[in-house]
Write a protein that holds these residues in place. Structure first.
Motif, PDB file in Angstrom:
ATOM      1  N   ALA A   1       0.916  -8.879  -9.114  1.00 28.95           N
ATOM      2  CA  ALA A   1      -0.529  -8.745  -9.355  1.00 28.95           C
ATOM      3  C   ALA A   1      -1.331  -9.272  -8.163  1.00 28.95           C
ATOM      4  CB  ALA A   1      -0.916  -9.493 -10.628  1.00 28.95           C
ATOM      5  N   SER A   2      -0.772 -10.258  -7.453  1.00 25.76           N
ATOM      6  CA  SER A   2      -1.515 -10.849  -6.340  1.00 25.76           C
ATOM      7  C   SER A   2      -1.399 -10.011  -5.059  1.00 25.76           C
ATOM      8  CB  SER A   2      -1.039 -12.284  -6.085  1.00 25.76           C
ATOM      9  OG  SER A   2       0.253 -12.291  -5.509  1.00 25.76           O
ATOM     10  N   VAL A   3      -0.465  -9.069  -5.006  1.00 31.44           N
ATOM     11  CA  VAL A   3      -0.301  -8.288  -3.771  1.00 31.44           C
ATOM     12  C   VAL A   3      -0.608  -6.797  -3.933  1.00 31.44           C
ATOM     13  CG1 VAL A   3       1.447  -9.852  -2.805  1.00 31.44           C
ATOM     14  CG2 VAL A   3       2.184  -7.865  -4.144  1.00 31.44           C
ATOM     15  N   VAL A   4      -0.805  -6.341  -5.179  1.00 31.07           N
ATOM     16  CA  VAL A   4      -0.906  -4.896  -5.409  1.00 31.07           C
ATOM     17  C   VAL A   4      -2.216  -4.322  -4.855  1.00 31.07           C
ATOM     18  CG1 VAL A   4      -1.932  -4.889  -7.724  1.00 31.07           C
ATOM     19  CG2 VAL A   4      -0.250  -3.138  -7.090  1.00 31.07           C
ATOM     20  N   GLY A   5      -3.231  -5.189  -4.712  1.00 33.71           N
ATOM     21  CA  GLY A   5      -4.485  -4.786  -4.069  1.00 33.71           C
ATOM     22  C   GLY A   5      -5.096  -3.549  -4.698  1.00 33.71           C
ATOM     23  N   PRO A   6      -5.572  -2.610  -3.873  1.00 35.83           N
ATOM     24  CA  PRO A   6      -6.184  -1.398  -4.435  1.00 35.83           C
ATOM     25  C   PRO A   6      -5.157  -0.460  -5.071  1.00 35.83           C
ATOM     26  CG  PRO A   6      -6.151  -1.322  -2.022  1.00 35.83           C
ATOM     27  CD  PRO A   6      -5.654  -2.682  -2.408  1.00 35.83           C
ATOM     28  N   GLY A   7      -3.868  -0.721  -4.837  1.00 34.95           N
ATOM     29  CA  GLY A   7      -2.868   0.105  -5.498  1.00 34.95           C
ATOM     30  C   GLY A   7      -1.761   0.547  -4.556  1.00 34.95           C
ATOM     31  N   VAL A   8      -0.574   0.754  -5.128  1.00 33.71           N
ATOM     32  CA  VAL A   8       0.573   1.262  -4.365  1.00 33.71           C
ATOM     33  C   VAL A   8       0.749   2.737  -4.727  1.00 33.71           C
ATOM     34  CG1 VAL A   8       3.094   1.128  -4.124  1.00 33.71           C
ATOM     35  CG2 VAL A   8       1.740  -0.972  -4.216  1.00 33.71           C
ATOM     36  N   GLU A   9       0.923   3.567  -3.698  1.00 33.28           N
ATOM     37  CA  GLU A   9       1.045   4.999  -3.932  1.00 33.28           C
ATOM     38  C   GLU A   9       2.407   5.329  -4.546  1.00 33.28           C
ATOM     39  OE1 GLU A   9       0.716   9.183  -1.441  1.00 33.28           O
ATOM     40  OE2 GLU A   9       0.612   7.272  -0.375  1.00 33.28           O
ATOM     41  N   LEU A  10       2.407   6.146  -5.577  1.00 29.67           N
ATOM     42  CA  LEU A  10       3.642   6.567  -6.231  1.00 29.67           C
ATOM     43  C   LEU A  10       3.909   8.030  -5.856  1.00 29.67           C
ATOM     44  CD1 LEU A  10       5.839   5.790  -8.343  1.00 29.67           C
ATOM     45  CD2 LEU A  10       4.335   6.766 -10.093  1.00 29.67           C
TER      46      LEU A  10
END
Lengths: 344, 326
Positions: free
Chosen positions: A37-46
């Motif tokens: 939760a602390s590193v996901v930021g705006p989101g990881v592309e899937l």
């Protein structure tokens, strides 16, 4: 393209990843979640493996070792990135995407953390469709890919590169993992996107994100079907000193004995070796690996880890059918009862 | 006569229990003749004291640092792996500096690997005690389960409850001079006032546990009485929550738990470490107020830890006994 796993998506993904996860200590899951939760930021592309350029280098990232050890000895935070960078240095090539070994609890979240840290997309799929104890027990291996070269990053800054024949990875890996404290992050199975697309169990990340939506049935996390064997109360947990065979598996086997709560009130015996490998009801085999056998607490709906099983607990024994490739001769040889030292 | 007391926001509910039957009200003069008082309290609303938290371990992501509210926290180098291997020498100077400058007296100490090996927590405690003579120190290994952050959160909460728990125990002792006091545990059972002062966390939700116990016992008595044609006593619906919790507390008996990670190669060694764990649980339940001769092991659970070397086990022992008082 363009699907993102953001904070909200992380909530659903992690909820889905726990529905049939065994061996996941609560504290290591909690820390993996807080870390993600602390590193996901705006989101990881899937992305689907087939959406990547065919030559893209894909790297599989996973926690190896004990979740209990991870929950006790916390990560420094740079392990996923260090492992992937080390593998890149060995290969002389930058990774273009991260994939998961399996998607059980923290093993779903560590690749996501790696992807976020490296700014890479996460591939929608994984290498088991369930969990096996060994790094080699994957559909990647079944498809002819090697786990090596493999880079291992430990919590005290250790970095180890393993290069060996595909079937010796686990043997070399295990003592190293123990010597760095019982857990490490591995970057392994380097392969081109075109190979990954061929050998992975596809779509499992998005499947778990759907299964993790509030109100979704648990069966949504089992694409190949799930059945409830019985409901029973744990009567006894017995340690054993091994099957007597020369087995290359970590930890000791144990047996869990249950009495069925209703119906025939059968005596159900679960043979566990890191994972539950065999279920017997009144002496007759009712389920085995490669299907996944798990205990789900009737009190809170959570999967009960083998090392948390205790007398008095009431559980549903559920059997998740493994992906079809595990039921081929080759799949059974790698992940069936014989692979766990049981001859039926 | 055993006194059951449920502390709430208004006046405490008090019942006198003789041969399992409850009666009330209880005049103060009568209450002071009780053989023991069993107190049920919920500490959820208690104002937590500011805690100085010391974690022994390596650097970690910001999101995984100790959480103290209110209070201050530090991470010092040291700790052990779950297999018992030292990760780094304990940074004793950092401990000394933090203890001397934090300005607080309620300490919570959590070392990496302490369920397996508590040496560094004990060493930190000795340093803190030397620097801050009035310090009250909670060591996480007393809780013993693996999972650093969860154990740390519990150690911090235990430390935060300490001062208020001491005040509650003082109040009870002042109100009932000479009457040995017990407190209801969260999971059922009792502990002595002395144990409650040191480990208030074990009684965090004691009132809720006592209420459940009291309601169940009242129901059983009502069923037995209606079946046997005897006096059913007050109907269940007529017994208020405070009175049911007080009754439930009075029915409890001392109980204590020990949890550890142990390393044992072979059966003989496992037997020996289990014997140690049993002895510790018996000692602990006596400290929790059981009559020494009555202390006995209720349950032992031993599970091999997955994906770790042969011989590492998670051991949990529950001991119980008869209260020495009354």
């Amino acid at each position: 393209m363009g699907r993102l796993i953001d904070r909200d998506g992380l909530g659903r993904f992690s909820a889905g990843s726990r529905l049939f996860a065994t061996g996941a200590a609560q504290s290591s899951y909690n820390l993996a979640y807080d870390w993600a939760a602390s590193v996901v930021g705006p989101g990881v592309e899937l992305v689907a493996a087939g959406e990547l350029a065919p030559d893209t280098l894909c790297v599989v990232v996973s926690l190896v070792g004990s979740t209990t050890a991870l929950g006790e000895q916390l990560p420094a935070g740079d392990e996923p990135e260090r492992a992937v960078r080390a593998l890149e240095r060995r290969l002389g090539e930058r990774a273009g995407a991260v994939a998961a070994l399996n998607l059980a609890a923290e093993n779903a979240l560590i690749p996501l953390i790696a992807a976020a840290g490296l700014g890479l997309p996460l591939v929608d799929g994984d290498g088991t469709g369930r969990v096996f104890p060994l790094v080699e027990q994957t559909t990647y291996t079944l498809g002819g890919m090697s786990a090596a070269p493999l880079a291992l990053a430990g919590g005290l800054g250790e970095l180890v590169l393993l290069e060996t024949a595909a079937d010796r990875v686990e043997e070399l890996l295990r003592p190293v993992v123990l010597s760095v404290g019982g857990w490490a992050v591995a970057a392994c199975y380097p392969m081109a996107a075109r190979d990954l697309a061929r050998v992975l169990v596809p779509g499992t990340v998005s499947l778990l994100m759907r299964a993790g939506e509030p109100g979704a049935p648990r069966s949504a996390a089992a694409p190949y079907g799930v059945r409830t064997l019985c409901r029973g109360r744990i009567q006894a947990v017995e340690g054993s000193t091994g099957h007597g065979g020369e087995l290359a598996l970590p930890s000791l086997p144990s047996s869990i004995v249950l009495r069925e709560s209703e119906g025939l009130r059968r005596l159900v015996r679960l043979e566990a070796h890191n994972e539950i490998v065999l279920a017997l009801a009144d002496g007759a085999v009712v389920a085995t690996v490669p299907d996944q056998i798990c205990m789900v607490s009737t009190a809170d709906g959570m999967v009960v880890d083998v090392d948390k099983a205790e007398p008095g607990l009431e559980v549903d024994i559920m059997v998740v059918r493994a992906a079809p490739v595990w039921h081929t001769d080759q799949g059974l040889a790698l992940g069936g009862p014989r692979a766990f030292g049981i001859t039926l | 006569m055993i006194l059951g007391v449920a502390l709430g926001e208004s006046a405490p509910a008090v019942v006198a229990v003789r041969d399992g039957a409850a009666s009330w009200p209880v005049p103060r003069g009568v209450a002071r003749t009780a053989s023991r008082a069993c107190v049920a309290a919920d500490l959820g609303g208690v104002r937590p004291a500011a805690v100085a938290a010391i974690r022994v371990g390596g650097p970690c992501p910001e999101a995984l640092r100790p959480v103290v509210e209110p209070g201050v926290a530090t991470i010092v180098r040291g700790g052990h792996s779950v297999t018992g291997r030292p990760l780094a020498p304990l940074d004793t100077e950092a401990v000394r500096r933090f203890a001397a400058t934090c300005g607080l007296a309620d300490f919570a100490v959590t070392a990496t690997g302490s369920p397996m090996l508590a040496d560094h927590e004990l060493e930190v405690a000795a340093i803190v005690a030397a620097e801050v003579p009035q310090a009250r120190i909670t060591l996480s290994y007393e809780f013993g389960y693996p999972g650093l952050r969860e154990r740390e959160a519990d150690a911090i909460r235990n430390a935060a409850l300490g001062p208020e728990a001491g005040r509650i125990a003082d109040d009870v002792a002042r109100e009932l001079p000479g009457v040995p006091a017990y407190f209801a545990r969260t999971g059922g059972g009792l502990v002595s006032a002395h144990y409650f002062r040191r480990f208030p966390l074990t009684c965090d939700r004691g009132a809720a546990a006592s209420l459940a116990r009291g309601r169940a016992a009242l129901r059983e008595r009502a069923d037995a009485a209606s079946g046997g044609g005897g006096d059913a006593g007050p109907g269940l619906a007529e017994v208020p929550d405070g009175v049911a919790a007080a009754y439930g507390a009075a029915l409890g008996r001392p109980e204590a738990h020990v949890e550890r990670i142990v390393l044992a190669r072979g059966r003989a060694e496992l037997d020996r470490v289990l014997r140690d764990a049993r002895d510790e649980a018996l000692t602990r339940v006596v400290s929790a107020g059981a009559a020494p001769g009555s202390a006995a092991i209720d349950e032992i659970t031993v599970n091999p830890l997955s994906y770790l070397p042969d011989g590492l086990y998670r051991v949990r022992v529950t001991a119980g006994g008869r209260p020495w008082a009354g």
